[in-house]
Design an enzyme around this catalytic site. Structure first.
Site, short mmCIF file in Angstrom:
data_model
loop_
_atom_site.label_atom_id
_atom_site.label_comp_id
_atom_site.label_asym_id
_atom_site.label_seq_id
_atom_site.Cartn_x
_atom_site.Cartn_y
_atom_site.Cartn_z
N CYS A 201 0.83 -1.21 0.00
CA CYS A 201 0.00 0.00 0.00
C CYS A 201 0.87 1.25 0.00
O CYS A 201 1.28 1.73 1.06
CB CYS A 201 -0.93 -0.01 1.21
SG CYS A 201 -1.95 1.46 1.33
N CYS B 273 -0.47 4.14 2.02
CA CYS B 273 -0.37 4.00 3.48
C CYS B 273 1.06 4.27 3.94
O CYS B 273 1.28 4.86 4.99
CB CYS B 273 -0.73 2.59 3.93
SG CYS B 273 -2.34 2.03 3.46
N ASP B 274 2.02 3.78 3.19
CA ASP B 274 3.37 3.64 3.72
C ASP B 274 4.42 4.53 3.04
O ASP B 274 5.54 4.65 3.52
CB ASP B 274 3.83 2.18 3.61
CG ASP B 274 2.86 1.24 4.31
OD1 ASP B 274 2.09 1.72 5.15
OD2 ASP B 274 2.88 0.03 4.01
#
Lengths: 108, 335
Positions: free
Chosen positions: B147, B150-151
């Site tokens: 992701c 997300c990261d």
């Protein structure tokens, strides 16, 4: 709704986490993280149901990146459970309530 | 556990499942939606859009819309019209007779079904494929990610890589250049499968480099990811590349395991629906969204097919009005 969850910052982290008598579960999150939004209501529930055993806190990695860096958080949501100031449990990624409770069982 | 019985049950809550729920709810069918469990893969409530940021191609949002916000709104709209959401993952179904039997959690191993459905709408979507390397479990969330949105934030100033050659790989790589100093796209072929606009964006980006005809054969690192070993697909020549992060975007596989042997599938596991309909190989079971689409795979096509499934289910239930109506509030005793 989130009344039982403390918001931490770089300024308050050490005091709130290291000097807590109870274990503290810190949710590293950010506004742009979809999975973080999915587990937020679950953490609210866990705070309501198990607040006497464990303190639930959250830390916005956008606002306070240094704490995340210090604890090698490289993915969110990451939940770190601190006991006596030490990381006792690391949970990476969103999970169901049942799975989270199972991960936290020894502290509840 | 008591068994609930419903006219319509929806499995999965991405754009397809939630659109089906909106239409079924507005048709007074009081759908029950098993939306799945939170996770950090694409197999979760809200579906793959939960792992995106700006969605720029969903009509009606000229400035774009945040994927998670869009899905929260889909959900709120379904709930507004009476859809009931259950944040559980269905682990077993029995489609051999109607009403269909549905189990959640571990219950399928031992007990009576948790739910009975007259009509079933399958919208379980697809999940990200992983490389299948043994180091993956250890390093996921420690430099290995599926992701980017997300990261990506955690890789500021680092050199990282994206594995894959499709739209999602290009999108992730382009997004990651906001943070990383260099993004290498590792692709097993010498050309991309991505759409032209996404390719052009990637080619024009000075921070993106391409490593063609290579596959990742090992991931290095114990506490956190330190690099990868890649192998040339033609010569077999291997090299180690130091990296701060590795993002996997090699495609998706449909979430159809629980339907194996019950619903007809293509060889790649996607459900087969009759042309111009959402009907599956079992009467009363309808499929929509990515679980039956290995061609378009867009949020808007998923939503469109969710609408088709709801209308197909509603008409099918009407055509079978000879059956006793399932009472939405009643609970049946164990059989």
């Amino acid at each position: 709704m989130a009344g039982n969850i403390t918001s931490l910052s770089t300024a308050t982290f050490a005091e709130e986490v290291n000097s807590s008598a109870k274990p503290v579960l810190v949710d590293f999150w950010a506004e742009w993280c979809g999975p973080c939004k999915m587990i937020a209501p679950i953490l609210d529930e866990i705070a309501n149901e198990h607040g006497e055993k464990v303190t639930i806190a959250k830390l916005n990695v956008d606002d306070d990146p240094s704490i995340a860096l210090e604890h090698k958080v490289m993915s969110i949501p990451t939940l770190l459970l601190f006991q006596d100031g030490q990381v006792a449990k690391r949970i990476v990624g969103a999970k169901s309530k049942a799975a989270l409770l199972a991960d936290l069982a020894e502290f509840l | 556990m008591t068994t609930v019985e419903r006219e319509v049950v929806v499995l999965g809550a991405g754009p397809a499942g939630l659109t089906a729920a909106i239409y079924c709810a507005r048709a007074d069918l009081r759908p029950l939606v098993f939306e799945g469990e939170p996770s950090s893969t694409s197999d979760q409530p809200g579906g793959q859009l939960m792992l995106t940021t700006d969605v720029e191609n969903y009509p009606g949002f000229p400035e774009g819309v945040m994927g998670p916000n869009l899905m929260m709104d889909f959900r709120a709209q379904a709930v507004r019209f009476g859809a009931e959401m259950q944040t559980e993952k269905v682990t077993k179904v029995d489609l051999s007779s109607n009403p269909f039997k549905i189990w959640i959690g571990e219950n399928g191993l031992t007990s009576d079904p948790d739910c009975l459905a007259r009509a079933l709408i399958v919208s379980t979507g697809a999940k990200s494929l992983m490389l299948g390397l043994p180091e993956e479990d250890q390093l996921i969330g420690r430099g290995l990610s599926t992701c980017a949105t997300c990261d990506g934030f955690f890789f500021r100033g680092q050199e990282i890589a994206v594995v894959g050659g499709g739209d999602s790989a290009m999108e992730e790589a382009t997004f990651l250049t906001k943070f990383a100093s260099k993004v290498t796209i590792i692709h097993r072929r010498d050309q991309l499968r991505a759409s032209k606009i996404m390719q052009e964006r990637a080619f024009a980006n000075e921070r993106i480099e391409f490593l063609w005809n290579h596959v990742v054969t090992a991931i290095h690192g114990t506490e956190s990811l330190e690099g990868v070993r890649v192998s040339h697909t033609k010569t077999g020549e291997e090299q180690d590349i130091p990296l701060g992060g590795l993002f996997i975007a090699i495609g998706h596989s449909p979430n159809t395991d629980i339907f194996a042997g019950q619903l007809k599938m293509k060889e790649n596991g996607y459900l087969i629906t009759e042309p111009d309909s959402s009907r599956t190989s079992v009467e009363g079971v309808f499929a929509c969204g990515d679980v039956q689409d290995d061609v378009y795979r867009q949020a808007v096509t998923a939503a469109g097919s969710g609408c088709m499934a709801a209308i197909d289910a509603e008409r099918w239930l009407e055509s079978r009005s000879d059956l006793p109506e399932a009472s939405a509030s009643a609970t049946l005793s164990s059989q």
